[in-house]
Design an enzyme around this catalytic site. Structure first.
Site, PDB file in Angstrom:
ATOM      1  N   HIS A  12       0.390  -5.952   0.343  1.00 21.84           N
ATOM      2  CA  HIS A  12      -0.579  -5.224   1.605  1.00 21.84           C
ATOM      3  C   HIS A  12       1.009  -4.923   2.206  1.00 21.84           C
ATOM      4  O   HIS A  12       2.324  -4.403   2.987  1.00 21.84           O
ATOM      5  CB  HIS A  12      -1.130  -5.371   1.981  1.00 21.84           C
ATOM      6  CG  HIS A  12      -1.773  -4.236   3.257  1.00 21.84           C
ATOM      7  ND1 HIS A  12      -1.905  -2.439   2.497  1.00 21.84           N
ATOM      8  CD2 HIS A  12      -0.859  -3.622   3.975  1.00 21.84           C
ATOM      9  CE1 HIS A  12      -2.472  -2.080   3.638  1.00 21.84           C
ATOM     10  NE2 HIS A  12      -1.666  -2.814   4.355  1.00 21.84           N
ATOM     11  N   GLU A  13       1.024  -6.640   2.958  1.00 25.22           N
ATOM     12  CA  GLU A  13       1.612  -6.828   4.516  1.00 25.22           C
ATOM     13  C   GLU A  13       3.406  -6.325   3.985  1.00 25.22           C
ATOM     14  O   GLU A  13       4.524  -5.729   5.049  1.00 25.22           O
ATOM     15  CB  GLU A  13       1.474  -7.723   5.359  1.00 25.22           C
ATOM     16  CG  GLU A  13      -0.285  -7.684   5.654  1.00 25.22           C
ATOM     17  CD  GLU A  13      -0.382  -6.822   6.465  1.00 25.22           C
ATOM     18  OE1 GLU A  13       0.741  -5.974   7.186  1.00 25.22           O
ATOM     19  OE2 GLU A  13      -0.695  -5.870   6.249  1.00 25.22           O
ATOM     20  N   HIS A  24       4.926  -3.303   3.871  1.00 22.37           N
ATOM     21  CA  HIS A  24       4.658  -2.781   5.105  1.00 22.37           C
ATOM     22  C   HIS A  24       7.187  -3.084   5.663  1.00 22.37           C
ATOM     23  O   HIS A  24       7.326  -2.236   6.020  1.00 22.37           O
ATOM     24  CB  HIS A  24       3.765  -2.792   5.956  1.00 22.37           C
ATOM     25  CG  HIS A  24       2.896  -2.343   6.145  1.00 22.37           C
ATOM     26  ND1 HIS A  24       2.659  -0.907   6.451  1.00 22.37           N
ATOM     27  CD2 HIS A  24       1.708  -2.580   5.976  1.00 22.37           C
ATOM     28  CE1 HIS A  24       1.360  -0.832   6.541  1.00 22.37           C
ATOM     29  NE2 HIS A  24       0.613  -1.172   6.081  1.00 22.37           N
TER      30      HIS A  24
HETATM   31 ZN   LIG Z   1      -1.652  -1.851   6.533  1.00 19.96          ZN
END
Ligand SMILES: [Zn+2]
Length: 375
Positions: A68-69, A72
């Site tokens: 998830h990170e 980003h």
């Molecule tokens: Zn996030």
């Protein structure tokens, strides 16, 4: 966040750190899944196998959050925003950017990238769950289904419009795009974040009192949200206040200097006679080469100071040398400056002009707040 993170890896050039508390979380998840969840889900599973599934679930969750990170991080990089590091901590992760997003579009795509990855991860585990069938739940089936469910839960929670959750960032970006006013958008998004935080604390305490101690998790997450939203709000206010303000206008001059070849006893003498807690250090040509803070001397017991010079103990971080034109808001986003508390301001040839400290900046913030209150 409480506690410093420990670097565990470097992936695609981005350092990945974990908070020591993460180990506690891994243990808690392993224990709660191994003692309660998996024995319920998988018929006749052994104790050991159940705890092994618990640990595997915790580690897979860790990998999901990391993915998830990175979602980003990859988008931020593509948009020209550097990623300092990825920190995994108590309840998730954070991709620390080296600067603020420059436009609402950047913020929007950055905020959506993480949840998009989580959606893909949840869908993949969901598809696997269907493939494995649910007529008779096997260990593998239960493990995969848990990941599908937990990722779906993370996705849902993350998209709540409460800053600094991703959904709150999306909301802020949309408001920013419409009004063009980043600080007003941050105020509103942070207020929503705090509101949701209080709601979660209330709900959590209520459920806990009604005999479901698991509700306390909500309270913990709520407290985190309240604190994080408050911190983001202050940060946004300060950033707005200082963007476009050059370091040169806030620095203290003239800089009181100390030569790098001075002995530590000489340095101790300088601290004793001057009212400073840090000195820029210069080389023989008078150029700034580092900074010496009083606690760097204090940490050394007297007998160990002998024979050492300032050059041996000073902070040499080049990020603590800035020009007078540097934006104060940029400096405040520099973790090295925030931690060391001061930087030396240099001219084009590297000679010190003055010192900029967090105290100088804090004083300005307080003075301006005072003015706003009396005006
Ligand atoms: Zn996030």
């Amino acid at each position: 966040m409480p506690g410093r993170s420990i670097r565990i890896a470097r992936i695609a050039g981005i350092p990945v750190g974990i908070s020591p508390l993460w180990l506690v979380i891994v243990a808690l998840i392993t224990w709660s899944l191994g003692s309660g969840y998996y024995p319920d889900q998988v018929h006749g599973i052994s104790r050991l196998a159940s705890y092994a599934l618990g640990l595997a679930s915790a580690l897979l969750l860790f990998a999901s959050i990391l993915a998830h990170e990175f979602g980003h991080a990859v988008v931020a990089r593509r948009r020209g925003v550097g990623i300092e590091e990825i920190d995994l901590w108590l309840l998730g992760g954070v991709a620390r950017m080296t600067s603020q997003p420059k436009s609402a579009e950047d913020e929007l795509s950055f905020a959506l990238a993480g949840p998009a990855v989580t959606a893909v991860v949840a869908a993949a585990f969901g598809a696997l769950t269907l493939l494995l069938g649910r007529a008779e739940t096997t260990a593998m089936g239960a493990l995969v289904r848990y990941q599908a469910e937990i990722n779906l839960l993370i996705l849902g929670f993350n998209l709540l419009p409460a800053f600094p959750l991703d959904g709150g960032r999306v909301a802020r970006a949309l408001m920013w795009r419409r009004s063009g006013d980043l600080s007003a958008a941050t105020e509103t998004a942070a207020a929503l974040g705090r509101g949701l935080g209080y709601l979660l604390v209330g709900l959590g305490v209520l459920t806990a009192f009604n005999g479901a101690p698991g509700g306390l998790w909500f309270a913990v997450i709520g407290f985190f949200l309240i604190a994080a939203a408050g911190a983001e709000r202050v940060h946004a206010q300060v950033t707005t206040m200082f963007s476009g303000v050059p370091v040169g206008s806030l620095m203290s001059t003239p800089a009181s200097l100390i030569p790098s070849r001075s002995t530590l006893d000489e340095a101790a003498g300088r601290f004793a006679e001057a009212r400073f807690t840090a000195f820029p250090v210069t080389d023989s040509a008078g150029r700034a080469v580092g900074m010496l803070r009083i606690d760097q001397l204090e940490r050394l017991p007297l007998p160990r100071r002998g024979g050492l010079t300032v050059a041996d103990v000073m902070n040499r971080d080049p990020k603590l040398r800035v020009t007078a034109q540097t934006d104060v808001s940029e400096l405040l986003d520099q973790p090295e400056f925030v931690e060391f508390g001061r930087a030396v301001v240099i001219d084009a040839s590297g000679h010190p002009l003055g010192v900029i400290s967090r105290t100088d900046i804090d004083r300005t913030v307080r003075a301006r707040n005072l003015y706003q209150r009396t005006a």
